[in-house]
Design a protein around this motif. Structure first.
Motif, PDB file in Angstrom:
ATOM      1  N   UNK A 355      -3.375   0.825   2.857  1.00 18.78           N
ATOM      2  CA  UNK A 355      -3.530  -0.352   1.996  1.00 18.78           C
ATOM      3  C   UNK A 355      -3.607  -1.631   2.828  1.00 18.78           C
ATOM      4  N   UNK A 356      -2.718  -1.750   3.848  1.00 19.27           N
ATOM      5  CA  UNK A 356      -2.695  -2.956   4.663  1.00 19.27           C
ATOM      6  C   UNK A 356      -3.985  -3.123   5.469  1.00 19.27           C
ATOM      7  N   UNK A 357      -4.560  -2.021   5.905  1.00 10.80           N
ATOM      8  CA  UNK A 357      -5.820  -2.108   6.650  1.00 10.80           C
ATOM      9  C   UNK A 357      -6.921  -2.680   5.760  1.00 10.80           C
ATOM     10  N   UNK A 358      -7.031  -2.149   4.542  1.00  8.10           N
ATOM     11  CA  UNK A 358      -8.043  -2.664   3.614  1.00  8.10           C
ATOM     12  C   UNK A 358      -7.745  -4.117   3.273  1.00  8.10           C
ATOM     13  N   UNK A 359      -6.473  -4.435   3.034  1.00 10.08           N
ATOM     14  CA  UNK A 359      -6.091  -5.796   2.672  1.00 10.08           C
ATOM     15  C   UNK A 359      -6.442  -6.782   3.771  1.00 10.08           C
ATOM     16  N   UNK A 360      -6.081  -6.446   5.014  1.00  8.40           N
ATOM     17  CA  UNK A 360      -6.345  -7.367   6.126  1.00  8.40           C
ATOM     18  C   UNK A 360      -7.841  -7.503   6.378  1.00  8.40           C
TER      19      UNK A 360
END
Length: 445
Positions: A355-360
């Motif tokens: 999730x954090x990869x997509x968010x960033x």
């Protein structure tokens, strides 16, 4: 504090070959006593040999004075005592010399050989002397007394000093080994203390890096979208009040979401999850700044009339990606999602990292390529999950009118650290078409 072997050695100091002044005084006293004894016995030796008494005294004094070098040359002292044994002098020097020889670090065969020579010399001299005394009529005993007396005296003059010297030497070597072991343990403890300090420093650094990464992931995306919506709100506030109200509501929602995530992070830091208190204390300045910024944004959004606060969860997961894309779409981004493979659940840390990869990656598109069409792909494979976020080149008009968002330069670094920590692969870079691509593969186990 105990005195180690090195300190014990350096604390000593004496004249010549002596390690201590006390040893020098003792050897000088023994040598003086031996010289007096040999000098006195030299009178009888001179009388028996038919030489002047003065010569016998001088010879005895010189021979007895050799005991002063017993610590440096114990073999020489024992040889001198054996050499003057036929003259019936040097008994003190023989006893002390054998003791010193047995207590030294010399090989056992040398000690045994010299002790045997001393015993044999003493045995012969005592045998002759006792036999002469019996022939003179001094003692009225049987013939058995001669060998008995000579053997007893020879054993009594050689065995006790040799045994005592061997005991003292063994005890000395044991003490030295204990000192060396204490030195070794002290060095090991010092090394362990240094390594523990290094590990503690490394752990503090890792904790600071982790907290900074979490703060970046929580704040950067939400605040970036808030800035984008604020710019749109400024543009349409007078032309379309209804749209301005919607944008203000979105800003409030995002501010509250950022504040909720920050509160969850603060709760973890305050709960004491096994980390050192000093490491948690190091995070306070970073967290305080983020909380203050999010709280201010939330209060500003509340003044515009915000919606409901979303419920707090245990952390983001892959099922929240649709909501994440919806927020980006509401901010004006053209974004689509494609999912390959059968959707399934993963471990919490894997889903949060994905999730954090997509968010960033979406945050970077808002910052550096506003208005660019973005494609998000998720692939659920047998033993891994792959994700890719790729944006096309931004339109020139959108790029020129986009709000300028600051960049700390740590987003890609944080994504890479997260993925590599789970044993995955992370690749990012520009595309041939002029856009940018972020790809990551994380093991499912």
């Amino acid at each position: 504090m105990t005195t180690t072997g090195e300190d014990h050695a350096t604390a000593r100091g004496g004249p010549g070959w002596w390690t201590r002044w006390r040893s020098a005084v003792l050897d000088t006293g023994l040598a003086a006593g031996s010289a007096v004894e040999c000098g006195a016995e030299g009178v009888r030796f001179a009388h028996d040999a038919g030489i002047p008494a003065a010569v016998g005294v001088v010879f005895g004094v010189l021979a007895g004075s050799a005991l002063i070098v017993r610590r440096k040359w114990p073999i020489a002292v024992v040889l001198v005592s054996i050499a003057i044994t036929p003259a019936q002098m040097g008994y003190l020097m023989g006893i002390v010399g054998l003791y010193t020889l047995a207590a030294s670090e010399l090989p056992r065969r040398i000690i045994g050989s010299l002790a045997g020579m001393s015993f044999l010399g003493m045995l012969i001299v005592m045998f002759v002397r006792v036999r002469q005394d019996m022939q003179r009529g001094t003692w009225e005993l049987g013939d058995w007394f001669v060998p008995f007396a000579s053997i007893s005296i020879a054993v009594g003059m050689t065995a006790p000093p040799v045994l005592l010297g061997m005991y003292v030497g063994a005890r000395r070597r044991l003490m030295e080994s204990l000192r060396e072991r204490a030195d070794s343990l002290e060095r090991e403890l010092q090394l362990l203390a240094e390594r523990a300090e290094e590990r503690a420093e490394w752990a503090r650094g890792e904790e600071r890096t982790r907290i900074a990464r979490e703060m970046h992931d929580v704040v950067a995306h939400r605040v970036s979208l808030m800035v984008v919506h604020a710019a749109a709100l400024q543009a349409v506030a007078r032309k379309d009040p209804e749209k301005a109200v919607k944008n203000a509501a979105l800003v409030g929602d995002m501010g509250r979401q950022a504040l909720t995530e920050l509160r969850e992070m603060l709760g973890v830091l305050r709960s004491g999850d096994g980390r050192d208190a000093r490491e948690r204390a190091a995070a306070v300045p970073l967290v305080a700044v983020g909380v203050a910024a999010a709280a201010a944004a939330s209060r500003a959004a509340d003044d515009e009339g915000a919606g409901a606060v979303p419920g707090a969860g245990d952390g983001p997961c892959l099922s929240d990606v649709d909501e994440l894309l919806g927020q980006s779409a509401a901010a004006g981004m053209a974004v689509d999602l494609s999912v390959e493979g059968e959707t399934r659940s993963y471990a919490a840390e894997i889903e949060q990292t994905a999730y954090r990869v997509v968010q960033e990656a979406l945050t970077n598109v808002h910052k550096h390529a506003a208005g660019a069409k973005t494609h998000v792909r998720l692939a659920h494979r047998v033993s891994e999950i792959a994700m890719q976020v790729e944006n096309e080149p931004p339109p020139e008009l959108a790029s020129a009118s986009a709000a300028r968002l600051p960049s700390g330069g740590n987003g890609l670094v944080g994504m890479r650290e997260r993925v590599l920590a789970l044993g995955g692969v992370f690749v990012s870079g520009p595309t041939d078409a002029g856009g940018f691509r972020v790809s990551a593969v994380i093991p499912a186990a």
